[in-house]
Design a protein around this motif. Structure first.
Motif, PDB file in Angstrom:
ATOM      1  N   VAL A 179     144.126  70.528  28.048  1.00 45.22           N
ATOM      2  CA  VAL A 179     144.036  69.625  26.902  1.00 45.22           C
ATOM      3  C   VAL A 179     143.818  70.409  25.616  1.00 45.22           C
ATOM      4  CG1 VAL A 179     142.761  67.700  25.907  1.00 45.22           C
ATOM      5  CG2 VAL A 179     143.165  67.779  28.379  1.00 45.22           C
ATOM      6  N   LYS A 180     142.904  71.389  25.645  1.00 48.69           N
ATOM      7  CA  LYS A 180     142.596  72.170  24.448  1.00 48.69           C
ATOM      8  C   LYS A 180     143.562  73.331  24.246  1.00 48.69           C
ATOM      9  CE  LYS A 180     137.652  71.126  24.835  1.00 48.69           C
ATOM     10  NZ  LYS A 180     136.286  71.695  24.992  1.00 48.69           N
ATOM     11  N   GLY A 181     144.242  73.748  25.308  1.00 47.30           N
ATOM     12  CA  GLY A 181     145.148  74.878  25.196  1.00 47.30           C
ATOM     13  C   GLY A 181     144.431  76.200  25.018  1.00 47.30           C
ATOM     14  N   LEU A 182     143.218  76.328  25.612  1.00 50.73           N
ATOM     15  CA  LEU A 182     142.397  77.525  25.444  1.00 50.73           C
ATOM     16  C   LEU A 182     142.077  78.159  26.784  1.00 50.73           C
ATOM     17  CD1 LEU A 182     139.854  76.192  22.795  1.00 50.73           C
ATOM     18  CD2 LEU A 182     141.882  77.589  22.371  1.00 50.73           C
ATOM     19  N   CYS A 183     141.841  79.472  26.758  1.00 49.19           N
ATOM     20  CA  CYS A 183     141.407  80.193  27.947  1.00 49.19           C
ATOM     21  C   CYS A 183     139.893  80.068  28.069  1.00 49.19           C
ATOM     22  CB  CYS A 183     141.818  81.665  27.853  1.00 49.19           C
ATOM     23  SG  CYS A 183     141.322  82.659  29.272  1.00 49.19           S
ATOM     24  N   MET A 184     139.423  79.513  29.186  1.00 53.90           N
ATOM     25  CA  MET A 184     137.989  79.289  29.391  1.00 53.90           C
ATOM     26  C   MET A 184     137.300  80.489  30.010  1.00 53.90           C
ATOM     27  SD  MET A 184     138.091  75.476  30.999  1.00 53.90           S
ATOM     28  CE  MET A 184     136.386  75.701  31.495  1.00 53.90           C
ATOM     29  N   ARG A 185     137.991  81.180  30.888  1.00 53.76           N
ATOM     30  CA  ARG A 185     137.331  82.267  31.624  1.00 53.76           C
ATOM     31  C   ARG A 185     138.367  83.298  32.039  1.00 53.76           C
ATOM     32  NH1 ARG A 185     134.630  79.389  34.563  1.00 53.76           N
ATOM     33  NH2 ARG A 185     132.643  79.684  33.528  1.00 53.76           N
ATOM     34  N   VAL A 186     137.945  84.559  32.038  1.00 53.26           N
ATOM     35  CA  VAL A 186     138.784  85.665  32.513  1.00 53.26           C
ATOM     36  C   VAL A 186     138.026  86.378  33.622  1.00 53.26           C
ATOM     37  CG1 VAL A 186     140.021  87.766  31.928  1.00 53.26           C
ATOM     38  CG2 VAL A 186     139.789  85.957  30.225  1.00 53.26           C
ATOM     39  N   ILE A 187     138.671  86.503  34.793  1.00 49.23           N
ATOM     40  CA  ILE A 187     138.091  87.220  35.929  1.00 49.23           C
ATOM     41  C   ILE A 187     138.870  88.519  36.090  1.00 49.23           C
ATOM     42  CG2 ILE A 187     137.566  87.148  38.394  1.00 49.23           C
ATOM     43  CD1 ILE A 187     137.619  84.090  38.221  1.00 49.23           C
ATOM     44  N   TYR A 188     138.170  89.647  35.916  1.00 45.24           N
ATOM     45  CA  TYR A 188     138.826  90.953  35.959  1.00 45.24           C
ATOM     46  C   TYR A 188     138.804  91.502  37.385  1.00 45.24           C
ATOM     47  CZ  TYR A 188     138.542  90.826  30.889  1.00 45.24           C
ATOM     48  OH  TYR A 188     138.684  90.464  29.564  1.00 45.24           O
ATOM     49  N   GLY A 189     139.924  92.068  37.809  1.00 38.15           N
ATOM     50  CA  GLY A 189     140.028  92.685  39.122  1.00 38.15           C
ATOM     51  C   GLY A 189     140.378  94.157  38.997  1.00 38.15           C
ATOM     52  N   VAL A 190     140.594  94.782  40.152  1.00 39.69           N
ATOM     53  CA  VAL A 190     140.923  96.214  40.175  1.00 39.69           C
ATOM     54  C   VAL A 190     142.372  96.444  40.592  1.00 39.69           C
ATOM     55  CG1 VAL A 190     138.549  96.891  40.643  1.00 39.69           C
ATOM     56  CG2 VAL A 190     140.090  96.415  42.556  1.00 39.69           C
ATOM     57  N   CYS A 191     143.112  95.358  40.840  1.00 37.32           N
ATOM     58  CA  CYS A 191     144.512  95.480  41.262  1.00 37.32           C
ATOM     59  C   CYS A 191     145.263  94.235  40.809  1.00 37.32           C
ATOM     60  CB  CYS A 191     144.609  95.668  42.777  1.00 37.32           C
ATOM     61  SG  CYS A 191     143.921  94.290  43.695  1.00 37.32           S
ATOM     62  N   SER A 192     146.571  94.248  40.999  1.00 36.74           N
ATOM     63  CA  SER A 192     147.401  93.111  40.602  1.00 36.74           C
ATOM     64  C   SER A 192     147.044  91.875  41.426  1.00 36.74           C
ATOM     65  CB  SER A 192     148.879  93.452  40.795  1.00 36.74           C
ATOM     66  OG  SER A 192     149.254  94.542  39.980  1.00 36.74           O
ATOM     67  N   GLN A 193     146.950  90.733  40.739  1.00 43.08           N
ATOM     68  CA  GLN A 193     146.681  89.455  41.394  1.00 43.08           C
ATOM     69  C   GLN A 193     148.035  88.765  41.623  1.00 43.08           C
ATOM     70  OE1 GLN A 193     143.313  89.047  42.073  1.00 43.08           O
ATOM     71  NE2 GLN A 193     143.179  91.035  41.046  1.00 43.08           N
ATOM     72  N   LEU A 194     148.344  88.437  42.885  1.00 44.39           N
ATOM     73  CA  LEU A 194     149.710  88.051  43.239  1.00 44.39           C
ATOM     74  C   LEU A 194     149.898  86.566  43.533  1.00 44.39           C
ATOM     75  CD1 LEU A 194     150.585  91.083  45.546  1.00 44.39           C
ATOM     76  CD2 LEU A 194     150.945  90.835  43.078  1.00 44.39           C
ATOM     77  N   CYS A 195     148.870  85.870  44.003  1.00 44.23           N
ATOM     78  CA  CYS A 195     149.010  84.444  44.304  1.00 44.23           C
ATOM     79  C   CYS A 195     147.647  83.779  44.172  1.00 44.23           C
ATOM     80  CB  CYS A 195     149.606  84.215  45.698  1.00 44.23           C
ATOM     81  SG  CYS A 195     148.785  85.108  47.032  1.00 44.23           S
ATOM     82  N   ILE A 196     147.642  82.465  43.896  1.00 47.71           N
ATOM     83  CA  ILE A 196     146.387  81.775  43.610  1.00 47.71           C
ATOM     84  C   ILE A 196     146.514  80.304  43.968  1.00 47.71           C
ATOM     85  CG2 ILE A 196     147.041  81.275  41.215  1.00 47.71           C
ATOM     86  CD1 ILE A 196     144.114  81.874  40.452  1.00 47.71           C
ATOM     87  N   ARG A 197     145.403  79.717  44.478  1.00 53.56           N
ATOM     88  CA  ARG A 197     145.369  78.298  44.829  1.00 53.56           C
ATOM     89  C   ARG A 197     143.960  77.734  44.632  1.00 53.56           C
ATOM     90  NH1 ARG A 197     149.916  78.886  44.598  1.00 53.56           N
ATOM     91  NH2 ARG A 197     151.614  78.256  45.977  1.00 53.56           N
ATOM     92  N   PHE A 198     143.906  76.495  44.081  1.00 51.58           N
ATOM     93  CA  PHE A 198     142.677  75.733  44.109  1.00 51.58           C
ATOM     94  C   PHE A 198     142.486  75.155  45.514  1.00 51.58           C
ATOM     95  CE2 PHE A 198     143.005  75.453  39.441  1.00 51.58           C
ATOM     96  CZ  PHE A 198     141.666  75.585  39.090  1.00 51.58           C
ATOM     97  N   HIS A 199     141.227  75.000  45.929  1.00 51.80           N
ATOM     98  CA  HIS A 199     140.943  74.307  47.183  1.00 51.80           C
ATOM     99  C   HIS A 199     141.263  72.831  46.988  1.00 51.80           C
ATOM    100  CE1 HIS A 199     138.698  72.657  50.589  1.00 51.80           C
ATOM    101  NE2 HIS A 199     138.719  73.881  51.098  1.00 51.80           N
ATOM    102  N   PRO A 200     142.014  72.198  47.893  1.00 47.87           N
ATOM    103  CA  PRO A 200     142.448  70.809  47.668  1.00 47.87           C
ATOM    104  C   PRO A 200     141.316  69.795  47.690  1.00 47.87           C
ATOM    105  CG  PRO A 200     143.082  71.551  49.861  1.00 47.87           C
ATOM    106  CD  PRO A 200     142.575  72.756  49.138  1.00 47.87           C
ATOM    107  N   MET A 201     140.211  70.091  48.385  1.00 49.65           N
ATOM    108  CA  MET A 201     139.099  69.152  48.486  1.00 49.65           C
ATOM    109  C   MET A 201     137.901  69.554  47.622  1.00 49.65           C
ATOM    110  SD  MET A 201     140.193  66.788  50.310  1.00 49.65           S
ATOM    111  CE  MET A 201     141.586  66.469  51.389  1.00 49.65           C
TER     112      MET A 201
END
Length: 485
Positions: free
Chosen positions: A250-272
């Motif tokens: 809705v706001k079009g803003l980045c709320m949080r950045v999580i930094y890793g040590v390698c490329s992040q390749l896939c992502i999913r929210f838990h459905p429940m």
């Protein structure tokens, strides 16, 4: 260097043909892109004549495709008329065209499944008791059907309404780089988002009139995957820049950045439980993050880079694929976020998995199913035995043309409930293909033509009346499916 034969026509001729040629030459030389094609440097050992002519032909081919698409959009004719025009019979062609096994998606094979194990896949299990094995044999469905699929014959029969399209609903061409992933919102028919190789995320609405809501910038490299939260208020995105970002739509803003040590390749929210965020990375891990705090809760190691993943409808299982073609079943606790490996299905195709998609029910399998697609074009259709922690049994395999890019495929759930078992996939030849897995021959039942570059991403909206496809050139086309009675 230009071939002297090109300049062999005398400029002093007065016939209309020479005047037209001179005018055409002037038009070409005015275009700066024409100069850029011919003046680009070539390697010392290459033939300059060949390089220049090849670049010119490629430029004119791409330009012709764009002009044809513009004419199609402006002349008021529908998609079916345009497709029939492209597939019209040339002079001297017979009514039947011989089969060509080299066309995309025409070398499919139904695999007999007298046992849970398949000659193409080898299953490992972390719970290998005799009771589990016996229950697998008891629960697996036997399907015996073996045949080779060849290219469909032309002219095509009149398209069935189940997989017919009436044209383009809208086109988004604001992005100038490859659109790597595209999705509609959760249970939404008009909210659409797509990520690109320049690190941007674009959120659109396809309702009348279609418009771009936000362009989310922050990633510095390719967006590899993203997912909507259950209420479509947030988007979580993964990128090759080693970060995971959470966005407020809705706001079009980045709320949080999580930094890793390698490329992040896939992502999913838990459905429940949307407070859990599962991320697969290039460090051979799946990491579960707390959405509210951004802290890692659990992680599990795998044999290779985790390239694609999906949840089942209960959230108790994660299905993921790696860069060596293996497919894993992982159990997950919906309350604590704890994960543990259950089964591994090995493939003889050592090619990265680009698509993993779960579906609750299939008429063909009589239960839940899983679709996987590898970069080498191997498409696999599994039945899922939920009673045995998501054990996978291969039901059908289809060999498509190999891919150079991470091209994706998708189920067609509503179409499949009406008739057949439909799969839609992009391809390197700029077309969108539909396959019916219930047909042992002529598996490809339809294709959509309109892109000028390889088609990368595919996504259905919730009502399955709109299909979105993205390509290497940054164009997103939303297709309008024909209504069925």
């Amino acid at each position: 260097m230009v071939d002297p034969a090109v300049n062999s026509i005398s400029p002093g001729e007065d016939d209309p043909k020479s005047k037209n040629d001179e005018k055409r030459k002037e038009d070409v030389h005015i275009d700066p892109e024409f100069f850029s094609c011919l003046l680009q440097p070539s390697s010392p050992d290459s033939d300059p004549n060949y390089i220049g002519i090849r670049r010119l032909l490629l430029y004119r081919k791409a330009q012709a495709g764009v002009l044809r698409r513009k004419d199609w959009r402006c002349n008021g004719k529908g998609y079916v008329a345009y497709r029939n025009y492209l597939n019209r019979l040339r002079n001297g062609e017979s009514l039947q065209t011989p089969s060509r096994l080299s066309t995309p998606g025409q070398s499919g094979r139904w695999l007999p499944s007298p046992s849970p194990l398949s000659p193409s896949f080898e299953a490992d299990s972390w719970s290998t008791s005799r009771d589990v094995r016996s229950s697998i044999r008891r629960l697996s469905h036997s399907t015996s059907f073996s045949s080779n699929a060849s290219e469909m014959e032309y002219p095509r029969k009149k398209g069935e309404l189940g997989y017919s399209f009436v044209g383009m609903h809208c086109i988004f061409d604001q992005c100038k780089t490859m659109v790597t992933v595209i999705k509609f919102g959760h249970m939404s028919s008009d909210l659409l988002a797509y990520g690109a190789s320049d690190g941007s995320l674009t959120v659109c609405t396809v309702s009348t009139p279609p418009s771009v809501l936000h362009k989310l910038t922050g990633h510095t490299k390719d967006v590899t995957d993203f997912d909507f939260s259950a209420n479509n208020q947030y988007i979580a995105s993964a990128s090759l820049d080693k970060t995971v970002r959470v966005w407020d739509i809705v706001k079009g803003l980045c709320m949080r950045v999580i930094y890793g040590v390698c490329s992040q390749l896939c992502i999913r929210f838990h459905p429940m439980n949307n407070n859990f965020l599962s991320v697969g990375n290039a460090d051979k891990e799946i990491v579960v993050f707390n959405f509210s705090t951004g802290r890692a809760i659990q992680k599990s190691k795998f044999d290779s880079e985790v390239t694609a993943m999906d949840h089942d409808h209960t959230g108790q299982l994660i299905f993921c694929g790696d860069s060596q073609g293996c497919v894993y079943t992982v159990s997950m606790n919906s309350h604590t976020g704890a994960i543990s490996r259950c089964h591994r299905t090995k493939s003889k195709h050592k090619s990265p998995v680009t698509t993993v998609q779960y579906r609750t029910f299939s008429l063909l399998a009589g239960g839940p199913v899983l679709l996987t697609l590898n970069r080498d074009g191997s498409l696999s259709f599994f039945s899922v035995t939920l009673e045995v922690q998501g054990y996978l049994t291969l039901r059908c395999a289809l060999k498509l043309a190999p891919r150079l890019h991470n091209i994706r495929a998708s189920f067609c759930p509503l179409l499949s409930l009406e008739k057949g078992e439909y799969i839609v996939a992009g391809s390197e030849d700029t077309n969108v293909y539909f396959y019916d897995l219930t047909k042992p021959r002529h598996t490809c039942v339809n294709k959509l033509q309109g892109h000028s570059y390889p088609v990368i991403g595919i996504a259905w909206n919730h009502g399955e009346n709109l299909l979105a496809s993205s390509d290497f050139g940054g164009t997103v086309i939303v297709w309008n499916r024909a209504k069925t009675n």
